[in-house]
Design a protein around this motif. Structure first.
Motif, PDB file in Angstrom:
ATOM      1  N   SER A 251       0.833  -1.205   0.000  1.00  0.00           N
ATOM      2  CA  SER A 251       0.000   0.000   0.000  1.00  0.00           C
ATOM      3  C   SER A 251       0.865   1.251   0.000  1.00  0.00           C
ATOM      4  CB  SER A 251      -0.944   0.002   1.204  1.00  0.00           C
ATOM      5  OG  SER A 251      -0.238   0.209   2.416  1.00  0.00           O
ATOM      6  N   ARG A 252       1.992   1.207   0.711  1.00  0.00           N
ATOM      7  CA  ARG A 252       2.883   2.370   0.716  1.00  0.00           C
ATOM      8  C   ARG A 252       3.578   2.529  -0.633  1.00  0.00           C
ATOM      9  NH1 ARG A 252       0.042   2.081   4.597  1.00  0.00           N
ATOM     10  NH2 ARG A 252       0.402   3.217   6.528  1.00  0.00           N
ATOM     11  N   TYR A 253       3.896   1.418  -1.276  1.00  0.00           N
ATOM     12  CA  TYR A 253       4.498   1.534  -2.607  1.00  0.00           C
ATOM     13  C   TYR A 253       3.494   2.124  -3.598  1.00  0.00           C
ATOM     14  CZ  TYR A 253       6.207   0.378  -7.219  1.00  0.00           C
ATOM     15  OH  TYR A 253       6.587   0.467  -8.539  1.00  0.00           O
ATOM     16  N   ALA A 254       2.233   1.744  -3.489  1.00  0.00           N
ATOM     17  CA  ALA A 254       1.207   2.313  -4.375  1.00  0.00           C
ATOM     18  C   ALA A 254       1.130   3.824  -4.199  1.00  0.00           C
ATOM     19  CB  ALA A 254      -0.146   1.659  -4.091  1.00  0.00           C
ATOM     20  N   LYS A 255       1.251   4.293  -2.960  1.00  0.00           N
ATOM     21  CA  LYS A 255       1.225   5.735  -2.724  1.00  0.00           C
ATOM     22  C   LYS A 255       2.469   6.406  -3.301  1.00  0.00           C
ATOM     23  CE  LYS A 255      -1.807   5.951   1.241  1.00  0.00           C
ATOM     24  NZ  LYS A 255      -2.171   6.809   2.366  1.00  0.00           N
ATOM     25  N   LEU A 256       3.600   5.730  -3.204  1.00  0.00           N
ATOM     26  CA  LEU A 256       4.820   6.288  -3.772  1.00  0.00           C
ATOM     27  C   LEU A 256       4.673   6.459  -5.282  1.00  0.00           C
ATOM     28  CD1 LEU A 256       7.749   7.202  -3.292  1.00  0.00           C
ATOM     29  CD2 LEU A 256       8.459   4.824  -3.644  1.00  0.00           C
ATOM     30  N   ARG A 257       4.046   5.496  -5.946  1.00  0.00           N
ATOM     31  CA  ARG A 257       3.797   5.630  -7.391  1.00  0.00           C
ATOM     32  C   ARG A 257       3.000   6.886  -7.694  1.00  0.00           C
ATOM     33  NH1 ARG A 257       0.851   1.060 -10.278  1.00  0.00           N
ATOM     34  NH2 ARG A 257       1.532   2.300 -12.059  1.00  0.00           N
ATOM     35  N   ARG A 258       2.054   7.177  -6.837  1.00  0.00           N
ATOM     36  CA  ARG A 258       1.187   8.340  -7.061  1.00  0.00           C
ATOM     37  C   ARG A 258       1.957   9.648  -6.850  1.00  0.00           C
ATOM     38  NH1 ARG A 258      -0.425  12.712  -7.502  1.00  0.00           N
ATOM     39  NH2 ARG A 258      -2.205  13.710  -6.490  1.00  0.00           N
ATOM     40  N   PHE A 259       2.763   9.718  -5.796  1.00  0.00           N
ATOM     41  CA  PHE A 259       3.363  10.992  -5.428  1.00  0.00           C
ATOM     42  C   PHE A 259       4.745  11.219  -6.022  1.00  0.00           C
ATOM     43  CE2 PHE A 259       0.078  10.537  -2.218  1.00  0.00           C
ATOM     44  CZ  PHE A 259      -0.463  11.802  -2.218  1.00  0.00           C
ATOM     45  N   SER A 260       5.447  10.160  -6.391  1.00  0.00           N
ATOM     46  CA  SER A 260       6.763  10.333  -6.998  1.00  0.00           C
ATOM     47  C   SER A 260       7.065   9.160  -7.920  1.00  0.00           C
ATOM     48  CB  SER A 260       7.851  10.465  -5.919  1.00  0.00           C
ATOM     49  OG  SER A 260       9.108  10.657  -6.520  1.00  0.00           O
ATOM     50  N   PRO A 261       6.589   9.203  -9.168  1.00  0.00           N
ATOM     51  CA  PRO A 261       6.852   8.110 -10.106  1.00  0.00           C
ATOM     52  C   PRO A 261       8.347   7.830 -10.284  1.00  0.00           C
ATOM     53  CG  PRO A 261       5.170   9.585 -10.979  1.00  0.00           C
ATOM     54  CD  PRO A 261       5.719  10.243  -9.758  1.00  0.00           C
ATOM     55  N   ARG A 262       9.169   8.862 -10.230  1.00  0.00           N
ATOM     56  CA  ARG A 262      10.615   8.670 -10.411  1.00  0.00           C
ATOM     57  C   ARG A 262      11.199   7.838  -9.271  1.00  0.00           C
ATOM     58  NH1 ARG A 262      14.899  11.144  -8.259  1.00  0.00           N
ATOM     59  NH2 ARG A 262      13.552  12.690  -7.244  1.00  0.00           N
ATOM     60  N   LEU A 263      10.852   8.186  -8.039  1.00  0.00           N
ATOM     61  CA  LEU A 263      11.354   7.420  -6.901  1.00  0.00           C
ATOM     62  C   LEU A 263      10.748   6.021  -6.858  1.00  0.00           C
ATOM     63  CD1 LEU A 263      11.404  10.127  -4.063  1.00  0.00           C
ATOM     64  CD2 LEU A 263      13.355   9.153  -5.287  1.00  0.00           C
ATOM     65  N   ALA A 264       9.497   5.904  -7.279  1.00  0.00           N
ATOM     66  CA  ALA A 264       8.852   4.584  -7.337  1.00  0.00           C
ATOM     67  C   ALA A 264       9.579   3.681  -8.328  1.00  0.00           C
ATOM     68  CB  ALA A 264       7.385   4.727  -7.715  1.00  0.00           C
ATOM     69  N   ALA A 265       9.992   4.238  -9.472  1.00  0.00           N
ATOM     70  CA  ALA A 265      10.723   3.447 -10.466  1.00  0.00           C
ATOM     71  C   ALA A 265      12.063   2.989  -9.903  1.00  0.00           C
ATOM     72  CB  ALA A 265      10.928   4.269 -11.732  1.00  0.00           C
ATOM     73  N   ARG A 266      12.728   3.862  -9.150  1.00  0.00           N
ATOM     74  CA  ARG A 266      14.005   3.483  -8.526  1.00  0.00           C
ATOM     75  C   ARG A 266      13.795   2.373  -7.498  1.00  0.00           C
ATOM     76  NH1 ARG A 266      17.179   8.092  -5.333  1.00  0.00           N
ATOM     77  NH2 ARG A 266      16.974   9.093  -7.380  1.00  0.00           N
ATOM     78  N   PHE A 267      12.733   2.503  -6.713  1.00  0.00           N
ATOM     79  CA  PHE A 267      12.438   1.495  -5.690  1.00  0.00           C
ATOM     80  C   PHE A 267      12.058   0.159  -6.344  1.00  0.00           C
ATOM     81  CE2 PHE A 267       9.737  -0.656  -2.581  1.00  0.00           C
ATOM     82  CZ  PHE A 267      10.498  -0.525  -1.427  1.00  0.00           C
ATOM     83  N   ARG A 268      11.313   0.224  -7.426  1.00  0.00           N
ATOM     84  CA  ARG A 268      10.848  -1.003  -8.090  1.00  0.00           C
ATOM     85  C   ARG A 268      12.010  -1.810  -8.655  1.00  0.00           C
ATOM     86  NH1 ARG A 268       7.707   1.323 -11.376  1.00  0.00           N
ATOM     87  NH2 ARG A 268       9.071   1.343 -13.208  1.00  0.00           N
ATOM     88  N   LYS A 269      13.044  -1.133  -9.167  1.00  0.00           N
ATOM     89  CA  LYS A 269      14.161  -1.826  -9.811  1.00  0.00           C
ATOM     90  C   LYS A 269      14.971  -2.665  -8.842  1.00  0.00           C
ATOM     91  CE  LYS A 269      14.876   1.490 -13.581  1.00  0.00           C
ATOM     92  NZ  LYS A 269      15.800   2.514 -14.139  1.00  0.00           N
ATOM     93  N   ASP A 295      -2.736   0.685  -9.943  1.00  0.00           N
ATOM     94  CA  ASP A 295      -2.861   1.391 -11.220  1.00  0.00           C
ATOM     95  C   ASP A 295      -3.997   2.408 -11.172  1.00  0.00           C
ATOM     96  OD1 ASP A 295      -0.766  -0.087 -12.233  1.00  0.00           O
ATOM     97  OD2 ASP A 295      -2.040  -1.543 -13.263  1.00  0.00           O
ATOM     98  N   LEU A 296      -5.123   2.006 -10.576  1.00  0.00           N
ATOM     99  CA  LEU A 296      -6.270   2.902 -10.482  1.00  0.00           C
ATOM    100  C   LEU A 296      -5.951   4.122  -9.637  1.00  0.00           C
ATOM    101  CD1 LEU A 296      -9.263   3.482 -11.051  1.00  0.00           C
ATOM    102  CD2 LEU A 296      -9.825   2.118  -9.025  1.00  0.00           C
ATOM    103  N   GLN A 297      -5.212   3.917  -8.547  1.00  0.00           N
ATOM    104  CA  GLN A 297      -4.846   5.034  -7.678  1.00  0.00           C
ATOM    105  C   GLN A 297      -3.982   6.044  -8.424  1.00  0.00           C
ATOM    106  OE1 GLN A 297      -3.027   3.839  -4.007  1.00  0.00           O
ATOM    107  NE2 GLN A 297      -2.645   5.913  -3.318  1.00  0.00           N
ATOM    108  N   VAL A 298      -3.053   5.566  -9.240  1.00  0.00           N
ATOM    109  CA  VAL A 298      -2.199   6.465 -10.019  1.00  0.00           C
ATOM    110  C   VAL A 298      -3.024   7.245 -11.021  1.00  0.00           C
ATOM    111  CG1 VAL A 298      -0.339   6.553 -11.700  1.00  0.00           C
ATOM    112  CG2 VAL A 298      -0.122   5.088  -9.705  1.00  0.00           C
ATOM    113  N   VAL A 299      -3.894   6.556 -11.762  1.00  0.00           N
ATOM    114  CA  VAL A 299      -4.735   7.223 -12.766  1.00  0.00           C
ATOM    115  C   VAL A 299      -5.639   8.252 -12.097  1.00  0.00           C
ATOM    116  CG1 VAL A 299      -6.584   6.882 -14.437  1.00  0.00           C
ATOM    117  CG2 VAL A 299      -4.652   5.295 -14.381  1.00  0.00           C
ATOM    118  N   ARG A 300      -6.240   7.853 -11.001  1.00  0.00           N
ATOM    119  CA  ARG A 300      -7.140   8.758 -10.298  1.00  0.00           C
ATOM    120  C   ARG A 300      -6.393   9.996  -9.806  1.00  0.00           C
ATOM    121  NH1 ARG A 300     -10.594   6.335  -5.334  1.00  0.00           N
ATOM    122  NH2 ARG A 300      -8.525   6.342  -4.382  1.00  0.00           N
ATOM    123  N   GLY A 301      -5.182   9.785  -9.310  1.00  0.00           N
ATOM    124  CA  GLY A 301      -4.386  10.908  -8.839  1.00  0.00           C
ATOM    125  C   GLY A 301      -3.995  11.850  -9.959  1.00  0.00           C
ATOM    126  N   ARG A 302      -3.655  11.297 -11.115  1.00  0.00           N
ATOM    127  CA  ARG A 302      -3.265  12.151 -12.246  1.00  0.00           C
ATOM    128  C   ARG A 302      -4.450  12.942 -12.775  1.00  0.00           C
ATOM    129  NH1 ARG A 302       0.805   7.720 -15.082  1.00  0.00           N
ATOM    130  NH2 ARG A 302       2.500   7.991 -13.571  1.00  0.00           N
TER     131      ARG A 302
END
Length: 322
Positions: A251-269, A295-302
């Motif tokens: 759930s925290r990673y999903a929030k990271l995707r929403r608020f900082s896609p760049r940091l989320a990509a670094r964390f995912r790798k 995915d829905l949370q990211v779309v909704r946030g954007r």
């Protein structure tokens, strides 16, 4: 003085409205501190004048130090290095201690204990109070954070143990206290828990961390990844609690995707890729559901961003636990 000597370290940055009450709460302890080290961290208000006046009133006890390097961890490390007590009470300059706080927590002290954790009493500006209790087990409180294994001011710390691990990590801008406790826990030290809320955390405007939410989430997640991995190695993640641990992590990673896609990509790798190979994640029954909800949370946030809507108003408040 009965019991081991205690030094109180108070980092201060622009807390003139709160500092005197904070220091008075230390002087009123039933276990008298051997010293009170007020560490100014570049204040531009009257904090230094107030600290100087208090030091003049209690010259044998109160000392004023200056730390030009910004950040509470640097100020706490300076106080730690100058402290003469064997136990350290770190106290934020806007918090208060109830008179029995230090004496009560000293009853839990042994050579194997590095931290005595205690719940906190949060006091709002309107005077209302709420107790933030500890989690039932040390490892759960450590993993979930957010005060569930105490806060900096509500805990009592072993000077010897802190020096052994190198003190506070001054590079971190968030999650510092749980990083500190986890490094002690990794080293094999005990963290004892008290049920008595003897620290008052005063909640007031302007208190929220200046670190942006995305980097705070990133620091929080990186630390939880390390803690989860350590608990796995120690066999402390039981099957009945595994799903809750994984759900919290994801759930925290999903929030990271929403608020900082760049940091989320670094964390995912690195971290998320590793986590997905662990049995606890591979066997998580709601993994597919989490993927589409994330995915829905990211779309909704954007969409909210595009429409200039406030996330807090339409989709709930930001998580206060990070």
């Amino acid at each position: 003085m009965e019991g081991p000597p205690v030094s109180v370290v108070i980092p201060v940055y622009n807390l003139a409205a709160y500092l005197e009450d904070c220091v008075r709460s230390v002087l009123e302890q039933t276990h008298r501190a051997v010293e009170v080290l007020i560490v100014d961290n570049g204040s531009t208000d009257d904090s230094v004048k107030i600290a100087e006046r208090l030091a003049a009133q209690e010259p044998a006890t109160i000392k004023l130090l200056h730390q030009p390097k910004p950040g509470a961890p640097a100020a706490r490390n300076l106080g730690l290095g100058r402290a003469t007590g064997s136990w350290i009470q770190f106290l934020d300059g806007d918090d208060l201690l109830l008179p029995e706080k230090i004496a009560h927590q000293l009853t839990f002290v042994t050579d194997e204990v590095a931290v005595v954790a205690g719940p906190v009493l949060e006091r709002e500006e309107d005077g209302s109070e709420t107790v933030r209790p500890l989690d039932p087990t040390t490892h759960e409180g450590l993993f979930y954070g957010g005060g569930r294994l105490g806060f900096t001011s509500s805990n009592l710390w072993s000077k010897r143990a802190l020096e052994e691990i190198g003190g506070w990590n001054e590079a971190l801008r968030s999650s510092q206290e749980y990083d500190l406790m986890f490094r002690l826990y990794e080293r094999g030290y005990q963290i004892r828990r008290s049920s008595e809320p003897l620290t008052i955390r005063r909640v007031h405007a302007g208190q929220i961390s200046q670190t942006p939410y995305g980097p705070r989430l990133y620091n929080y997640l990186k630390l939880r990844h390390r803690i989860f991995n350590h608990l796995r190695d120690q066999g402390l993640i039981r099957p009945e609690s595994s799903h809750r641990f994984v759900a919290h992590y994801l759930s925290r990673y999903a929030k990271l995707r929403r608020f900082s896609p760049r940091l989320a990509a670094r964390f995912r790798k690195v971290q998320l890729k590793e986590a997905m190979s662990w049995p606890e994640f591979a066997n998580y029954p709601d993994l597919a559901k989490w993927r589409w909800q994330s995915d829905l949370q990211v779309v909704r946030g954007r969409i909210a961003d595009l429409l200039s809507l406030r996330w807090k108003r339409y989709f709930g408040p930001l998580d206060p636990e990070v």
